[in-house]
Design an enzyme around this catalytic site. Structure first.
Site, PDB file in Angstrom:
ATOM      1  N   ARG B 115      -5.544  -0.631  -3.975  1.00 24.37           N
ATOM      2  CA  ARG B 115      -5.068  -2.013  -3.959  1.00 24.37           C
ATOM      3  C   ARG B 115      -5.472  -2.652  -5.279  1.00 24.37           C
ATOM      4  NH1 ARG B 115      -5.345  -6.628   0.540  1.00 24.37           N
ATOM      5  NH2 ARG B 115      -3.622  -5.332   1.233  1.00 24.37           N
ATOM      6  N   HIS B 145       3.881  -3.642  -0.744  1.00 22.67           N
ATOM      7  CA  HIS B 145       2.809  -3.306   0.198  1.00 22.67           C
ATOM      8  C   HIS B 145       3.470  -2.436   1.272  1.00 22.67           C
ATOM      9  CE1 HIS B 145      -0.697  -3.296   2.519  1.00 22.67           C
ATOM     10  NE2 HIS B 145      -0.922  -4.588   2.690  1.00 22.67           N
TER      11      HIS B 145
END
Lengths: 175, 320
Positions: B115, B145
């Site tokens: 991330r 995402h």
């Protein structure tokens, strides 16, 4: 090629008789029958009826417990296992179509023990063939055969059930 | 153009964005996740599939749900998991991203779950990492995402079964939302009948229709007859200009209230990727109400991430 040597109904009858006597001899209490996806599940359906087992039939897909992920990867279309939440203390009859290397049974036992600690497990298979690679063996069999290493027994079904002998060249034996 | 996410055989190698993946690939992920979801009934919630693999969870941005569900997914697959807390790592001493990756590679790891606040960070690592390493994007900037989108698709399929007849509305800060971008791509790839986005003009990207959605500036119009409502959080940390008057004003115009929920189909489900801001984008009683599937989404995140991890790691079998 299809081999007419195998008479499935006769094999099922012999397996049924052997299972019946082991249920008596070992005093299996409310046994739970579990078939291994896919061939074992078809055989288990037949035996579940023949032996008039009251508990619903369980289904197990051992794909996530196989020992060959790093060689051949995921198996397509893994079916969710259908087992009671607690196998703790249960008497289990585990059914598969063909007993070959023994690795499938090893994986199935590992999965069953992840649901709980059974009281005892009995293994019944329609056909036992040579080629064992782990120290396991069935308790009840429809028949025992010897075959060349390059051949494999394949069950088709569920209706009608058929047994086929396939020749293969790969070394990836995992039944 | 070759797709960085697929290996030579067309198998999923990295999971970086929904873009470029076929309906079949997405369906394979959903089907595999379904098998894993039954595992939560087991006494021992663990399978030996990824025993001996090492997975590094590399989070350069804060997260609770995504990080913990990735950790649980990896441990349930029997992998060894290393979670790097970047704020206490050498990155804060000035080490470059590439140097961090090279050092971790030297420890013989098999997968990075990344991330990062910068869009494209996952792609960059996938391009530069050793060939046997798989990279999963757990959120990069405002770009994508994809694992969140897949767990949302899994949840929708659980309740609505087929995408063909569905009308889905995504409401809120579409402009800054990597979740929305991935959801829109996944919904369209899976053949959803109609995907709507509902937001004030300031929170919609320019030419949003080019993503394959219908845009609405009125929540009342947009909610009419939908089967699935996906609420998004206002990403104040990414807002650099005055896009909204106040949170109260936003709730008045775009918050999901009981009265507005009645405009959707009576069996519509309400989703939210979290974290939710009660009273800002959604009324508390709806978040906890019978149509809310927000907590189911979290649980499904584990099964979906297990599926993506095992599917990407199997592509390396040839490379080993």
């Amino acid at each position: 090629m299809t081999d007419t040597y195998f008479n499935i109904q006769a094999l099922l009858t012999k397996l049924e008789i052997e299972l019946n006597s082991i249920i008596q001899a070992r005093g299996l209490n409310k046994p739970l029958m579990i078939g291994i996806h896919s061939g074992g599940a078809w055989i288990a359906e037949q035996l579940h009826q023949r032996l008039d087992i009251k508990e619903p039939l369980g289904l197990i897909d051992i794909s996530f417990y196989r020992d060959d992920f790093s060689q051949i990867g995921m198996h397509p279309q893994v079916k969710p296992s259908q087992l009671p939440h607690h196998l703790e203390g249960r008497d289990i009859i585990l059914i598969d179509d063909v007993f070959y290397t023994g690795r499938t049974i090893r994986a199935a036992l590992n999965e069953i023990f992840d649901y709980g600690r059974p009281n005892q497990v009995v293994l019944g298979v329609l056909i036992e063939r040579d080629g064992r690679q782990v120290p396991l063996q069935p308790d009840c069999t429809g028949c025992t055969v010897t075959m060349p290493a390059g051949q494999r027994i394949k069950l088709t079904g569920p209706s009608p059930l058929g047994i086929h002998i396939q020749s293969f060249s790969t070394e990836k034996i995992s039944t | 153009m070759t797709n960085l996410q697929l290996n030579k055989e067309g198998k999923l190698k990295h999971f970086l964005s929904i873009e470029g993946l076929s309906k079949e690939s997405l369906t394979e992920i959903l089907d595999t996740a379904e098998s894993f979801s039954s595992m939560s009934e087991q006494r021992v919630k663990k399978v030996p599939l990824l025993r001996g693999k090492t997975i590094v969870i590399l989070f350069f941005e804060n997260s609770t749900r995504t990080r913990t569900t990735f950790e649980l997914a990896a441990t349930r697959l029997s992998a060894d998991v290393l979670t790097m807390n970047i704020s206490t790592s050498a990155t804060s001493k000035g080490e470059s991203l590439l140097d961090t990756i090279r050092n971790l590679e030297a420890m013989h790891v098999d997968m990075f779950v990344v991330r990062h606040a910068i869009s494209g960070a996952g792609h960059f690592i996938a391009q530069n990492a050793a060939p046997h390493i798989s990279v999963i994007n757990a959120g990069d900037g405002q770009h994508a995402h994809p694992t969140q989108a897949m767990l949302d698709m899994f949840t929708i399929r659980q309740y609505k079964h087929d995408f063909k007849e569905l009308k889905v509305a995504i409401i809120g800060d579409i402009l800054h939302s990597r979740v929305a971008r991935s959801q829109i791509q996944a919904l369209n790839t899976l053949g959803t009948k109609e995907v709507r986005v509902i937001a004030p003009k300031t929170l919609l990207p320019a030419h949003v229709e080019s993503l394959g959605v219908k845009a609405f500036n009125s929540i009342e119009e947009g909610l009419a007859g939908v089967d699935v409502i996906i609420m998004l959080r206002l990403q104040k940390e990414r807002m650099t200009s005055a896009l909204l008057p106040t949170e109260r004003e936003y709730f008045k115009c775009f918050g999901l209230t009981e009265k507005r929920l009645k405009l959707a189909k009576s069996n519509a489900i309400v989703m939210h990727p979290g974290p939710i801001n009660r009273g800002v984008e959604i009324e508390s009683c709806i978040a906890d109400g019978p149509q809310s599937v927000i907590l189911q989404q979290v649980g499904n995140g584990i099964a979906v991430r297990m599926a993506i991890m095992s599917l990407t790691l199997q592509s390396n079998i040839e490379a080993l």
